[in-house]
Design a protein around this motif. Structure first.
Motif, PDB file in Angstrom:
ATOM      1  N   ASN A 194     -27.945  27.635 -19.046  1.00 44.94           N
ATOM      2  CA  ASN A 194     -27.892  28.075 -17.653  1.00 44.94           C
ATOM      3  C   ASN A 194     -26.653  27.535 -16.946  1.00 44.94           C
ATOM      4  O   ASN A 194     -26.045  28.215 -16.134  1.00 44.94           O
ATOM      5  N   PHE A 195     -26.332  26.293 -17.264  1.00 40.43           N
ATOM      6  CA  PHE A 195     -25.219  25.630 -16.600  1.00 40.43           C
ATOM      7  C   PHE A 195     -24.167  25.284 -17.651  1.00 40.43           C
ATOM      8  O   PHE A 195     -24.037  26.021 -18.628  1.00 40.43           O
ATOM      9  N   LYS A 196     -23.456  24.201 -17.489  1.00 43.65           N
ATOM     10  CA  LYS A 196     -22.340  23.913 -18.396  1.00 43.65           C
ATOM     11  C   LYS A 196     -22.774  23.846 -19.854  1.00 43.65           C
ATOM     12  O   LYS A 196     -22.161  24.441 -20.729  1.00 43.65           O
ATOM     13  N   ASP A 197     -23.846  23.111 -20.106  1.00 42.04           N
ATOM     14  CA  ASP A 197     -24.335  22.978 -21.482  1.00 42.04           C
ATOM     15  C   ASP A 197     -25.825  22.629 -21.434  1.00 42.04           C
ATOM     16  O   ASP A 197     -26.398  22.449 -20.371  1.00 42.04           O
ATOM     17  N   PHE A 198     -26.429  22.566 -22.603  1.00 43.88           N
ATOM     18  CA  PHE A 198     -27.869  22.309 -22.654  1.00 43.88           C
ATOM     19  C   PHE A 198     -28.226  20.909 -22.170  1.00 43.88           C
ATOM     20  O   PHE A 198     -29.328  20.681 -21.675  1.00 43.88           O
ATOM     21  N   ILE A 238     -31.202  18.810 -15.395  1.00 51.05           N
ATOM     22  CA  ILE A 238     -31.637  19.541 -14.207  1.00 51.05           C
ATOM     23  C   ILE A 238     -33.137  19.822 -14.289  1.00 51.05           C
ATOM     24  O   ILE A 238     -33.872  19.628 -13.317  1.00 51.05           O
ATOM     25  N   ALA A 239     -33.593  20.270 -15.452  1.00 49.78           N
ATOM     26  CA  ALA A 239     -35.019  20.558 -15.631  1.00 49.78           C
ATOM     27  C   ALA A 239     -35.859  19.309 -15.379  1.00 49.78           C
ATOM     28  O   ALA A 239     -36.869  19.357 -14.673  1.00 49.78           O
ATOM     29  N   LYS A 240     -35.431  18.187 -15.920  1.00 47.80           N
ATOM     30  CA  LYS A 240     -36.179  16.939 -15.750  1.00 47.80           C
ATOM     31  C   LYS A 240     -36.179  16.502 -14.280  1.00 47.80           C
ATOM     32  O   LYS A 240     -37.221  16.152 -13.737  1.00 47.80           O
ATOM     33  N   LEU A 267     -27.627  16.210  -8.484  1.00 51.32           N
ATOM     34  CA  LEU A 267     -27.460  17.449  -9.256  1.00 51.32           C
ATOM     35  C   LEU A 267     -26.242  18.266  -8.861  1.00 51.32           C
ATOM     36  O   LEU A 267     -25.801  19.123  -9.629  1.00 51.32           O
ATOM     37  N   LYS A 268     -25.703  18.020  -7.694  1.00 48.81           N
ATOM     38  CA  LYS A 268     -24.596  18.835  -7.195  1.00 48.81           C
ATOM     39  C   LYS A 268     -23.439  18.965  -8.187  1.00 48.81           C
ATOM     40  O   LYS A 268     -22.948  20.086  -8.411  1.00 48.81           O
ATOM     41  N   PRO A 269     -22.980  17.893  -8.822  1.00 52.71           N
ATOM     42  CA  PRO A 269     -21.860  18.052  -9.764  1.00 52.71           C
ATOM     43  C   PRO A 269     -22.193  18.994 -10.930  1.00 52.71           C
ATOM     44  O   PRO A 269     -21.301  19.608 -11.508  1.00 52.71           O
ATOM     45  N   LYS A 270     -23.461  19.109 -11.265  1.00 54.92           N
ATOM     46  CA  LYS A 270     -23.865  19.948 -12.393  1.00 54.92           C
ATOM     47  C   LYS A 270     -24.067  21.413 -11.994  1.00 54.92           C
ATOM     48  O   LYS A 270     -23.988  22.295 -12.835  1.00 54.92           O
ATOM     49  N   ILE A 271     -24.329  21.658 -10.704  1.00 55.08           N
ATOM     50  CA  ILE A 271     -24.661  23.023 -10.296  1.00 55.08           C
ATOM     51  C   ILE A 271     -23.624  23.693  -9.396  1.00 55.08           C
ATOM     52  O   ILE A 271     -23.623  24.916  -9.289  1.00 55.08           O
ATOM     53  N   GLU A 272     -22.745  22.918  -8.764  1.00 55.52           N
ATOM     54  CA  GLU A 272     -21.887  23.500  -7.737  1.00 55.52           C
ATOM     55  C   GLU A 272     -20.929  24.572  -8.250  1.00 55.52           C
ATOM     56  O   GLU A 272     -20.512  25.425  -7.470  1.00 55.52           O
ATOM     57  N   ASN A 273     -20.592  24.558  -9.529  1.00 54.44           N
ATOM     58  CA  ASN A 273     -19.710  25.599 -10.067  1.00 54.44           C
ATOM     59  C   ASN A 273     -20.478  26.857 -10.471  1.00 54.44           C
ATOM     60  O   ASN A 273     -19.870  27.841 -10.869  1.00 54.44           O
TER      61      ASN A 273
END
Length: 136
Positions: free
Chosen positions: A23-27, A33-35, A92-98
């Motif tokens: 969904n995002f950069k990698d698994f 994110i899921a956790k 979580l922002k660094p993982k989702i903002e892109n």
């Protein structure tokens, strides 16, 4: 790129293999994110986006209802946002903002933080005024 190359090799070797795209950069980010958001691993970006929109609605509700909410209700909303939503969003922002829009949620939190600061300053001024009245 390396993941795509490996997926092609795997498909050649395992004829019935299915390639799953993160969904995002990698698994690894997907798992984090899921956790953090207490989601099962089959979640989608849309689910995360929906949660962010719910947080934004919560923050906007508090901003709009600030002057009509009872102090206890206001405190409950502030605690939920400040102790749960904002720290989770910051983590979580660094993982989702892109991958998802985050600016409107950030702006809503900034407006709320400004309102809280203004309220605290007003309360502090009232306390000082009361102390001055007592000393007179």
């Amino acid at each position: 790129t390396k993941g795509k190359a490996f997926a092609n090799i795997a498909k050649d070797f395992f004829k019935e293999a299915k390639v799953q795209i993160p969904n995002f950069k990698d698994f690894n980010d997907d798992l984090k994110i899921a956790k953090a958001m207490n989601l099962d691993f089959s979640y989608t970006k849309e689910k995360v986006h929906h949660i962010l929109k719910e947080w934004e609605k919560h923050s906007e509700f508090l901003n709009r209802s600030w002057h009509i909410l009872k102090p206890e209700a206001k405190r409950a909303h502030i605690l939920e946002i400040n102790l749960k939503e904002i720290p989770l969003f910051i983590a979580l922002k660094p993982k989702i903002e892109n991958y998802l829009p985050t600016k409107s949620l950030e702006k809503s939190y900034e407006n709320l933080e400004a309102r809280i600061k203004k309220e605290r300053e007003r309360e502090a001024m009232e306390k000082r005024a009361m102390r001055q009245k007592i000393h007179i």
